[in-house]
Design an enzyme around this catalytic site. Structure first.
Site, PDB file in Angstrom:
ATOM      1  N   CYS A 122       0.796  -1.234   0.000  1.00 54.92           N
ATOM      2  CA  CYS A 122       0.000   0.000   0.000  1.00 54.92           C
ATOM      3  C   CYS A 122       0.829   1.286   0.000  1.00 54.92           C
ATOM      4  O   CYS A 122       0.506   2.213  -0.766  1.00 54.92           O
ATOM      5  CB  CYS A 122      -1.017  -0.010   1.136  1.00 54.92           C
ATOM      6  SG  CYS A 122      -0.475  -0.749   2.668  1.00 54.92           S
ATOM      7  N   ARG A 129       7.738 -10.883   5.445  1.00 48.63           N
ATOM      8  CA  ARG A 129       7.398 -10.535   6.825  1.00 48.63           C
ATOM      9  C   ARG A 129       8.212 -11.410   7.766  1.00 48.63           C
ATOM     10  O   ARG A 129       8.349 -12.613   7.552  1.00 48.63           O
ATOM     11  CB  ARG A 129       5.894 -10.702   7.080  1.00 48.63           C
ATOM     12  CG  ARG A 129       5.078  -9.719   6.250  1.00 48.63           C
ATOM     13  CD  ARG A 129       3.598  -9.789   6.495  1.00 48.63           C
ATOM     14  NE  ARG A 129       2.904  -8.860   5.590  1.00 48.63           N
ATOM     15  CZ  ARG A 129       1.589  -8.775   5.466  1.00 48.63           C
ATOM     16  NH1 ARG A 129       0.803  -9.560   6.189  1.00 48.63           N
ATOM     17  NH2 ARG A 129       1.054  -7.905   4.621  1.00 48.63           N
ATOM     18  N   GLN A 189       0.696 -11.977  -2.829  1.00 51.76           N
ATOM     19  CA  GLN A 189      -0.751 -11.956  -2.646  1.00 51.76           C
ATOM     20  C   GLN A 189      -1.413 -11.154  -3.755  1.00 51.76           C
ATOM     21  O   GLN A 189      -0.760 -10.353  -4.423  1.00 51.76           O
ATOM     22  CB  GLN A 189      -1.130 -11.417  -1.273  1.00 51.76           C
ATOM     23  CG  GLN A 189      -0.688 -10.010  -0.967  1.00 51.76           C
ATOM     24  CD  GLN A 189      -1.062  -9.603   0.460  1.00 51.76           C
ATOM     25  OE1 GLN A 189      -1.327 -10.444   1.325  1.00 51.76           O
ATOM     26  NE2 GLN A 189      -1.088  -8.313   0.711  1.00 51.76           N
ATOM     27  N   ASP A 192      -2.879  -8.521  -4.184  1.00 54.09           N
ATOM     28  CA  ASP A 192      -3.048  -7.260  -3.484  1.00 54.09           C
ATOM     29  C   ASP A 192      -3.530  -6.184  -4.447  1.00 54.09           C
ATOM     30  O   ASP A 192      -2.979  -6.042  -5.537  1.00 54.09           O
ATOM     31  CB  ASP A 192      -1.682  -6.862  -2.908  1.00 54.09           C
ATOM     32  CG  ASP A 192      -1.790  -5.936  -1.736  1.00 54.09           C
ATOM     33  OD1 ASP A 192      -2.902  -5.726  -1.253  1.00 54.09           O
ATOM     34  OD2 ASP A 192      -0.744  -5.419  -1.306  1.00 54.09           O
ATOM     35  N   HIS A 214      -5.212  -1.965  -4.525  1.00 55.33           N
ATOM     36  CA  HIS A 214      -5.601  -0.753  -3.805  1.00 55.33           C
ATOM     37  C   HIS A 214      -6.405   0.127  -4.742  1.00 55.33           C
ATOM     38  O   HIS A 214      -5.943   0.468  -5.830  1.00 55.33           O
ATOM     39  CB  HIS A 214      -4.369  -0.030  -3.260  1.00 55.33           C
ATOM     40  CG  HIS A 214      -3.644  -0.836  -2.240  1.00 55.33           C
ATOM     41  ND1 HIS A 214      -2.581  -1.658  -2.559  1.00 55.33           N
ATOM     42  CD2 HIS A 214      -3.875  -1.009  -0.915  1.00 55.33           C
ATOM     43  CE1 HIS A 214      -2.176  -2.286  -1.464  1.00 55.33           C
ATOM     44  NE2 HIS A 214      -2.944  -1.906  -0.458  1.00 55.33           N
ATOM     45  N   LYS A 237     -12.301  -2.915   8.581  1.00 58.19           N
ATOM     46  CA  LYS A 237     -12.211  -3.853   7.466  1.00 58.19           C
ATOM     47  C   LYS A 237     -13.338  -4.874   7.519  1.00 58.19           C
ATOM     48  O   LYS A 237     -13.946  -5.110   8.572  1.00 58.19           O
ATOM     49  CB  LYS A 237     -10.857  -4.570   7.480  1.00 58.19           C
ATOM     50  CG  LYS A 237     -10.571  -5.343   8.758  1.00 58.19           C
ATOM     51  CD  LYS A 237      -9.209  -6.019   8.718  1.00 58.19           C
ATOM     52  CE  LYS A 237      -8.928  -6.772  10.010  1.00 58.19           C
ATOM     53  NZ  LYS A 237      -7.703  -7.588   9.949  1.00 58.19           N
ATOM     54  N   HIS A 281      -8.246  -1.155   0.494  1.00 57.71           N
ATOM     55  CA  HIS A 281      -7.291  -2.262   0.402  1.00 57.71           C
ATOM     56  C   HIS A 281      -8.100  -3.537   0.170  1.00 57.71           C
ATOM     57  O   HIS A 281      -9.080  -3.779   0.877  1.00 57.71           O
ATOM     58  CB  HIS A 281      -6.506  -2.422   1.705  1.00 57.71           C
ATOM     59  CG  HIS A 281      -5.790  -1.197   2.168  1.00 57.71           C
ATOM     60  ND1 HIS A 281      -4.423  -1.091   2.154  1.00 57.71           N
ATOM     61  CD2 HIS A 281      -6.245  -0.028   2.674  1.00 57.71           C
ATOM     62  CE1 HIS A 281      -4.070   0.090   2.645  1.00 57.71           C
ATOM     63  NE2 HIS A 281      -5.166   0.752   2.973  1.00 57.71           N
TER      64      HIS A 281
END
Length: 715
Positions: free
Chosen positions: A412, A441, A459, A461, A463, A542, A590
């Site tokens: 992000c 991570r 992932q 992912d 935005h 979320k 997100h």
């Protein structure tokens, strides 16, 4: 008054040297040790254990303060109160004297004996704890509710803790309920616990249950708690974090007294079936600089039949374990030279790429634009985003050009730089950036578990940068996208709205606005959802989506998060359509559906038990020649199937055709195409499924058309 905060759950550890913990071990029901005998295992020797002196000292302090508490309660006047039940009915009770159990018993004895815990005015509460001296609402919960299971398994953890003290004289640390049972972390000194000791532990637990020990609640001053647990450095560390002026909540059952918020069962006899399941080594508080403890897991039930059902379920889960299937089907492996990073073998890479390909195809239809961003960033980016203060411990940090850098753990902030690198107009919105970039991570070594918990992953992912008035439409679209993909996989799902956490960014007005927008979108979707208070991201609320696999297990994969904070931090703006060309801040959504591709691959492996649907299968076809006479034709069929994009193997060996068919069916090829002299002459193939279903003869062209249809229909 406050109970001690639960410490951070220690992660499973893999330390080096003399303190190396036991590897995870399953229960062994074939052990014939006599149950109920209190023994401690120190190496090969077995010895009786006398209760340590601190057990009696601890009990003495507890009883002293319990007597004081009872005297105070006895002095309280009877205060009539009204108890309102969920159906609106009101019953009379006496505040400070009547208990929820009394209220339940007044309704029916059967109900009173079936419930295990309750809520009073929305707060979780013991059944035998007196009600407050004011009118209250009351909800009762049986074992089959989430609240019931948590309280039941938390009480079972205390039974396990008592057994460990009685058997080993161990120093208990924490023992919470978890999703499918409970565990206790204990410092055993030189003692070792293995699966061979499980019958002993279960025997003591059964004895504790038969003793019908009541769970007794008591609040004491902090200095009293420190005195009570002075023998245990772990408890002292927890108590010391509580403000000096606050009281500490304790629970007692039998000789065990432990720090605990509760609530608990009325007594230990509610536990009719108890089973230790595995043991592992952990670091205290999850820090590898702390002492190594032994973690013992268990499960318990109010009925022995439920334990039998659980054991059958676990047998099925073991058969589906993605780590075993991954090894059998040669999908992936791990190596100590790169812990937590999967090596995707050719067949694993096929599945991985198919999953990403599915999402990419949908991106094209749904107006997403795929982008590529760097893997490493200066700490300045994370300081701007807020991750440096809130997430640094989970990042891989290193020095570069005399500055601190890190590998990116999420996309992000990089996407914010991409949005902000030039002026933006309302005409461009919404902008939907999608990124399959590699993320890292810093998970603790002991927490790494197959593909479900890794350090390196990708992932799906995305935005979405949009104007505030576009939020509802974009969230509806994201929910529809998710529903479409999960329908392909055959997943049912549940929805949760996770709201503002204690540690968060931004003012309350923005949080109110964000939470309301998500709530409205969920209501418009028309599916049931539940509130999950306090579990939002630090930058916004979320929607979490929990999928259910073929054997009913729940996994959280997809997420849709609303973010008003990052646009402020990065100074993002777009030009509106007003005459004055005013600037306005965008909102970020997100969004991920698969989540980690690695984790989704693990879930799908277990969901399908390795019997992959044709469209995603790494072994779609095997062409098998009946004899040498049809080998050339078999190779021609193999070539044609390969050219149109199918994953196809050729077996023109001299094995018998029955053996070839069986081997490839066991290897989970979706279909075997058997070709002999007649098939070669007619230009056909004889098709069998991996379940040995005879699908008959088709021409090569017909076969290709049929298989392409299966792919289009995600079958």
């Amino acid at each position: 008054m406050s109970a001690p905060e639960e410490p951070k759950v220690p992660e499973e550890a893999k330390p080096e040297g003399s303190q190396k913990p036991q590897q995870q071990q399953g229960a062994n029901n074939n052990n014939n040790k006599k149950k109920g005998k209190e023994v401690v295992k120190k190496g090969p020797a077995v010895a009786n254990v006398e209760p340590p002196a601190w057990v009696e000292a601890r009990l003495k302090i507890f009883e002293e303060y319990k007597k004081r508490q009872e005297e105070e309660v006895a002095k309280q006047p009877d205060v009539p109160i009204k108890v309102t039940l969920p159906d609106g009915k009101q019953v009379d009770a006496v505040g400070g004297k009547s208990t929820p159990y009394d209220v339940a018993k007044g309704i029916s004895r059967g109900l009173a004996d079936a419930v295990v815990v309750c809520k009073v005015d929305g707060g979780i509460w013991d059944l035998h704890r007196p009600l407050p001296q004011n009118n209250v609402t009351l909800e009762l919960f049986k074992f089959d509710s989430p609240e019931g299971k948590k309280a039941f398994w938390h009480s079972s953890a205390h039974i396990l803790g008592q057994a460990l003290e009685r058997l080993y004289g161990g120093h208990l640390t924490i023992g919470p309920a978890v999703e499918d049972g409970f565990y206790y972390d204990v410092d055993l000194g030189a003692s070792v616990v293995s699966q061979e000791d499980f019958p002993n532990i279960a025997g003591i637990a059964e004895q504790i249950a038969k003793e019908k020990q009541p769970f007794e609640r008591l609040a004491v001053p902090r200095d009293v708690a420190l005195k009570m647990f002075e023998y245990n450095k772990f408890k002292v560390e927890v108590i010391s974090k509580i403000p000096a002026e606050e009281t500490v909540t304790l629970y007692k059952c039998g000789p065990l007294v432990d720090l605990c918020r509760g609530p608990h069962l009325p007594n230990t006899s509610y536990v009719k079936a108890f089973k230790p399941t595995k043991t592992s080594g952990v670091y205290w508080l999850g820090q590898d600089t702390n002492p190594v403890l032994t973690r013992i897991y268990g499960v318990a039930f109010p009925d022995k039949k439920q334990l039998t059902e659980y054991e059958k379920f676990m047998e099925e889960a073991a058969k589906r374990d993605h780590r075993n299937i991954g090894r059998q089907q040669e999908l992936f492996f791990f190596h100590p030279y790169s812990p937590g990073s999967a090596f995707m073998l050719p067949h694993g890479a096929r599945i991985y790429n198919k999953l990403m390909g599915l999402i990419k195809a949908e991106y094209h239809k749904r107006g997403f634009t795929e982008v590529i961003t760097p893997n490493m960033f200066s700490s300045k980016l994370w300081e701007t985003s807020g991750h440096w203060a809130n997430y640094k411990e989970n990042m891989f940090v290193f020095e570069c050009d005399k500055q601190e850098f890190s590998l990116k753990p999420m996309n992000c902030p990089g996407h914010c730089l991409m949005f902000g690198h030039r002026s933006r107009s309302y005409r461009e919105l919404p902008i939907r950036f999608a990124d399959f970039g590699v993320l890292h991570r810093n998970e603790l070594a002991g927490a790494l578990t197959g593909l479900t918990r890794v350090r390196r992953f990708q992932q799906d992912d995305a935005h979405i940068f949009c104007a505030p008035d576009m939020i509802n439409a974009e969230i509806r679209s994201a929910l529809g996208f998710m529903q479409h993909v999960y329908g392909i996989f055959g997943f049912d799902f549940k929805l949760e709205l996770s709201t503002r956490p204690e540690k968060r960014l931004g003012d309350e007005a923005l949080w109110d606005k964000a939470e309301k927008a998500l709530e409205d979108s969920l209501n418009e979707m028309g599916k049931p959802w539940k509130l999950n208070p306090g579990d939002g991201a630090f930058y916004g609320p979320k929607i979490d989506i929990h999928i259910l696999d073929a054997i009913g297990r729940s996994f959280q994969c997809a997420t849709i998060q609303l973010d008003f904070q990052l646009p402020i931090k990065f100074g993002l703006e777009f030009q509106t359509d007003s005459k004055e060309n005013e600037l306005e801040r965008p909102v970020i959504i997100h969004r991920a559906i698969l989540g980690s591709v690695e984790r989704m691959m693990a879930i799908l492996t277990e969901h399908t038990a390795g019997k992959w649907p044709f469209w995603v299968s790494p072994r779609q076809l095997a062409v098998l020649s009946v004899s040498e006479k049809s080998a050339a034709y078999a190779k021609d069929v193999w070539q044609k199937m390969s050219e149109v994009g199918f994953y196809v193997d050729l077996d023109d060996s001299d094995k018998t055709i029955n053996k070839k068919v069986r081997e490839h069916q066991l290897a989970q090829f979706n279909f075997v195409l058997v070709v002999g002299e007649k098939e070669a002459q007619d230009g056909t193939v004889n098709i069998r499924s991996r379940d040995n279903e005879q699908l008959g003869l088709k021409t090569i062209a017909e076969t290709i058309d049929w298989l392409k249809q299966l792919e289009r229909e995600f079958k």
